[in-house]
Design a protein around this motif. Structure first.
Motif, PDB file in Angstrom:
ATOM      1  N   GLY A 189       0.847  -1.186   0.000  1.00 39.41           N
ATOM      2  CA  GLY A 189       0.000   0.000   0.000  1.00 39.41           C
ATOM      3  C   GLY A 189       0.880   1.232   0.000  1.00 39.41           C
ATOM      4  N   ALA A 190       0.342   2.343  -0.452  1.00 35.79           N
ATOM      5  CA  ALA A 190       1.121   3.583  -0.497  1.00 35.79           C
ATOM      6  C   ALA A 190       1.471   4.028   0.920  1.00 35.79           C
ATOM      7  CB  ALA A 190       0.334   4.670  -1.215  1.00 35.79           C
ATOM      8  N   ILE A 191       2.749   4.335   1.135  1.00 31.58           N
ATOM      9  CA  ILE A 191       3.224   4.766   2.452  1.00 31.58           C
ATOM     10  C   ILE A 191       3.588   6.244   2.355  1.00 31.58           C
ATOM     11  CG2 ILE A 191       4.903   4.363   4.289  1.00 31.58           C
ATOM     12  CD1 ILE A 191       5.309   1.540   3.124  1.00 31.58           C
ATOM     13  N   LYS A 192       2.723   7.083   2.889  1.00 31.94           N
ATOM     14  CA  LYS A 192       2.949   8.527   2.837  1.00 31.94           C
ATOM     15  C   LYS A 192       3.541   9.064   4.131  1.00 31.94           C
ATOM     16  CE  LYS A 192       1.188   9.264  -1.303  1.00 31.94           C
ATOM     17  NZ  LYS A 192       2.016   9.768  -2.430  1.00 31.94           N
ATOM     18  N   THR A 193       3.274   8.373   5.237  1.00 33.07           N
ATOM     19  CA  THR A 193       3.802   8.787   6.534  1.00 33.07           C
ATOM     20  C   THR A 193       4.399   7.579   7.231  1.00 33.07           C
ATOM     21  OG1 THR A 193       1.788   8.339   7.814  1.00 33.07           O
ATOM     22  CG2 THR A 193       1.934  10.481   6.697  1.00 33.07           C
ATOM     23  N   MET A 194       5.167   7.823   8.286  1.00 32.25           N
ATOM     24  CA  MET A 194       5.816   6.731   9.009  1.00 32.25           C
ATOM     25  C   MET A 194       4.821   5.816   9.707  1.00 32.25           C
ATOM     26  SD  MET A 194       9.000   6.741   8.457  1.00 32.25           S
ATOM     27  CE  MET A 194       9.427   5.537   9.707  1.00 32.25           C
ATOM     28  N   MET A 195       3.609   6.290   9.934  1.00 27.01           N
ATOM     29  CA  MET A 195       2.607   5.481  10.619  1.00 27.01           C
ATOM     30  C   MET A 195       2.022   4.410   9.708  1.00 27.01           C
ATOM     31  SD  MET A 195       2.611   6.709  13.631  1.00 27.01           S
ATOM     32  CE  MET A 195       1.137   5.964  14.320  1.00 27.01           C
ATOM     33  N   ARG A 196       2.127   4.628   8.408  1.00 27.10           N
ATOM     34  CA  ARG A 196       1.529   3.690   7.461  1.00 27.10           C
ATOM     35  C   ARG A 196       2.520   2.600   7.071  1.00 27.10           C
ATOM     36  NH1 ARG A 196      -3.287   5.039   5.379  1.00 27.10           N
ATOM     37  NH2 ARG A 196      -4.072   7.143   5.737  1.00 27.10           N
ATOM     38  N   GLY A 210       6.597   7.208  -0.084  1.00 29.56           N
ATOM     39  CA  GLY A 210       6.612   8.564  -0.604  1.00 29.56           C
ATOM     40  C   GLY A 210       6.251   8.512  -2.076  1.00 29.56           C
ATOM     41  N   GLU A 211       7.106   9.108  -2.901  1.00 27.37           N
ATOM     42  CA  GLU A 211       6.851   9.126  -4.345  1.00 27.37           C
ATOM     43  C   GLU A 211       7.737   8.147  -5.108  1.00 27.37           C
ATOM     44  OE1 GLU A 211       4.381  10.789  -5.618  1.00 27.37           O
ATOM     45  OE2 GLU A 211       3.873  11.621  -3.645  1.00 27.37           O
ATOM     46  N   ARG A 212       8.459   7.282  -4.385  1.00 26.01           N
ATOM     47  CA  ARG A 212       9.354   6.332  -5.043  1.00 26.01           C
ATOM     48  C   ARG A 212       8.971   4.902  -4.666  1.00 26.01           C
ATOM     49  NH1 ARG A 212      14.033   8.673  -7.312  1.00 26.01           N
ATOM     50  NH2 ARG A 212      13.600  10.895  -7.598  1.00 26.01           N
ATOM     51  N   LYS A 213       9.012   4.024  -5.656  1.00 26.37           N
ATOM     52  CA  LYS A 213       8.671   2.625  -5.394  1.00 26.37           C
ATOM     53  C   LYS A 213       9.871   1.883  -4.823  1.00 26.37           C
ATOM     54  CE  LYS A 213       5.954   0.181  -8.063  1.00 26.37           C
ATOM     55  NZ  LYS A 213       5.407  -0.623  -9.195  1.00 26.37           N
ATOM     56  N   ALA A 214       9.609   1.061  -3.810  1.00 34.07           N
ATOM     57  CA  ALA A 214      10.637   0.213  -3.207  1.00 34.07           C
ATOM     58  C   ALA A 214      10.319  -1.243  -3.514  1.00 34.07           C
ATOM     59  CB  ALA A 214      10.692   0.434  -1.699  1.00 34.07           C
ATOM     60  N   ARG A 224      11.586   1.766  12.861  1.00 29.24           N
ATOM     61  CA  ARG A 224      12.038   2.454  11.653  1.00 29.24           C
ATOM     62  C   ARG A 224      11.629   1.639  10.424  1.00 29.24           C
ATOM     63  NH1 ARG A 224      18.353   3.164  12.483  1.00 29.24           N
ATOM     64  NH2 ARG A 224      18.016   1.143  13.511  1.00 29.24           N
ATOM     65  N   LEU A 225      11.494   2.334   9.307  1.00 32.04           N
ATOM     66  CA  LEU A 225      11.216   1.650   8.046  1.00 32.04           C
ATOM     67  C   LEU A 225      12.528   1.378   7.317  1.00 32.04           C
ATOM     68  CD1 LEU A 225       8.102   3.524   6.582  1.00 32.04           C
ATOM     69  CD2 LEU A 225       8.185   1.172   7.445  1.00 32.04           C
ATOM     70  N   MET A 226      12.594   0.213   6.687  1.00 36.68           N
ATOM     71  CA  MET A 226      13.784  -0.148   5.922  1.00 36.68           C
ATOM     72  C   MET A 226      13.368  -0.530   4.499  1.00 36.68           C
ATOM     73  SD  MET A 226      16.716  -2.992   6.776  1.00 36.68           S
ATOM     74  CE  MET A 226      18.369  -2.792   6.103  1.00 36.68           C
ATOM     75  N   GLN A 257      12.943  12.866   2.756  1.00 35.95           N
ATOM     76  CA  GLN A 257      11.492  12.880   2.933  1.00 35.95           C
ATOM     77  C   GLN A 257      11.070  12.467   4.340  1.00 35.95           C
ATOM     78  OE1 GLN A 257       9.516  13.966   0.610  1.00 35.95           O
ATOM     79  NE2 GLN A 257       7.465  13.374   1.270  1.00 35.95           N
ATOM     80  N   PHE A 258      11.727  11.442   4.892  1.00 33.53           N
ATOM     81  CA  PHE A 258      11.277  10.886   6.167  1.00 33.53           C
ATOM     82  C   PHE A 258      12.249  11.125   7.324  1.00 33.53           C
ATOM     83  CE2 PHE A 258       9.165   8.367   2.865  1.00 33.53           C
ATOM     84  CZ  PHE A 258       7.843   8.454   3.279  1.00 33.53           C
ATOM     85  N   GLY A 259      13.492  11.477   7.011  1.00 33.62           N
ATOM     86  CA  GLY A 259      14.467  11.741   8.059  1.00 33.62           C
ATOM     87  C   GLY A 259      15.382  10.563   8.313  1.00 33.62           C
ATOM     88  N   ALA A 260      16.654  10.856   8.556  1.00 31.33           N
ATOM     89  CA  ALA A 260      17.660   9.811   8.749  1.00 31.33           C
ATOM     90  C   ALA A 260      17.399   8.963   9.983  1.00 31.33           C
ATOM     91  CB  ALA A 260      19.050  10.443   8.834  1.00 31.33           C
ATOM     92  N   LEU A 261      16.631   9.488  10.945  1.00 31.09           N
ATOM     93  CA  LEU A 261      16.345   8.730  12.162  1.00 31.09           C
ATOM     94  C   LEU A 261      15.125   7.823  12.014  1.00 31.09           C
ATOM     95  CD1 LEU A 261      16.921  11.491  14.880  1.00 31.09           C
ATOM     96  CD2 LEU A 261      18.519   9.734  14.071  1.00 31.09           C
ATOM     97  N   GLN A 262      14.424   7.953  10.890  1.00 35.33           N
ATOM     98  CA  GLN A 262      13.182   7.205  10.714  1.00 35.33           C
ATOM     99  C   GLN A 262      13.242   6.138   9.625  1.00 35.33           C
ATOM    100  OE1 GLN A 262      10.595   7.672  12.755  1.00 35.33           O
ATOM    101  NE2 GLN A 262      11.725   9.273  13.834  1.00 35.33           N
TER     102      GLN A 262
END
Length: 305
Positions: A189-196, A210-214, A224-226, A257-262
């Motif tokens: 699913g699209a992940i726009k924020t760290m909560m998703r 964000g706007e890039r596919k992983a 954290r998201l990886m 977009q999300f920060g180096a700590l996240q």
């Protein structure tokens, strides 16, 4: 404090790059029937095309035979009559038709003539010299044309297969390894924020961060998201495109977009990579792991617990 991903020395990167290249060589030299399968399939297509179009005798090619050829799914073989072969998109644009789908062309004589008109103009004179003279080929010319055309199409198909299989195999290997660590795959699913996105000990594949596919996104133990990019390269030059111009660019974007700590952008690599390219990608914030040594990826993941 969250665990930091490993940063490898030049010597460590060089050692892993050599191991990956060695594995790549072994896999490419492994016995396979792919070439034989693709060659025979291509040969059947061209033999069928020659039969329908009277051995490409210009005086005997007509609307009916062209329509029948497209109806039989021989459009790809027709495109490979060009020198060099012409792509679907180029053919559609140059011929100025709405579609080159077999079902459409077989019912639209005007579009059919426009498409074949383009192919006639770029026909390969080295494989089909008799078409310039307006006659039929000799048996030797016919056999040479069938052989060369079949090899050309088979080579393209196996190159495409290797690219797709390499990426798919890499992604499958990563996902299977994550499952072995107790992670569960969830729908993308699209992940726009760290909560998703996936939650702790979950991962998803082929999703927008964000706007890039992983290729794969997992949630580490510390939340954290990886995002993981799976990259297979067949040459040092190709590695620049796949690693530096793609995966590393995404890493910079995700960190901004999300920060180096996240977020912890990473790549799992296989094949041939230039050490300098690896160093440059790592310097831009991309964590590097290898498909031949996924335990290092696992060690980092477990260190975030």
């Amino acid at each position: 404090m969250s665990a930091l991903p490993p940063r490898w020395t030049t010597a460590e990167l060089a050692a892993d790059a050599e191991a990956a290249a060695a594995q790549f060589r072994v896999e490419r030299l492994a016995v396979s029937d792919s070439w034989d399968v693709h060659y025979k399939a291509a040969r059947r297509k061209f033999e069928q095309l020659f039969e329908k179009l009277s051995d490409l005798n210009p005086g005997e090619i007509n609307e009916g035979s062209l329509s029948e050829a497209y109806g039989l799914g021989l459009g790809e073989a027709l495109r490979y009559l060009a020198g060099p072969p012409i792509s679907d998109d180029d053919l559609r644009v140059i011929a100025d038709v709405d579609s080159i789908a077999p079902g459409v062309l077989s019912r639209d004589p005007v579009a059919l003539q426009k498409v074949f008109g383009v192919i006639e103009r770029v026909i390969d004179p080295h494989r089909f010299p008799w078409m310039q003279d307006g006659g039929a080929p000799s048996e030797q010319q016919r056999e040479a044309a069938l052989l060369a055309s079949s090899v050309l199409l088979a080579a393209q198909r196996i190159a495409t297969e290797r690219r797709n299989d390499g990426k798919e195999s890499q992604e499958t290997r990563v996902k299977d390894y994550l499952r072995s660590l107790g992670f569960e795959e969830v729908p993308p699913g699209a992940i726009k924020t760290m909560m998703r996105g996936p939650q702790v000990k979950q991962f998803c594949a082929e999703c927008m961060l964000g706007e890039r596919k992983a290729d794969v996104v997992l949630r580490l133990h510390d939340e954290r998201l990886m995002p993981i990019e799976c990259k297979v390269s067949n040459s040092a030059t190709n590695s620049i495109k796949r690693l530096n111009n793609d995966a590393a660019v995404k890493a910079v974007y995700w960190i901004q977009q999300f920060g180096a700590l996240q977020v912890v952008p990473a790549a799992v690599l296989g094949g041939v990579f230039k050490v300098l390219s690896l160093e440059q990608a790592q310097a831009r914030g991309l964590s590097l792991f290898w498909s031949h040594d996924l335990e290092k990826l696992g060690a980092f993941i477990e260190s975030t617990a």
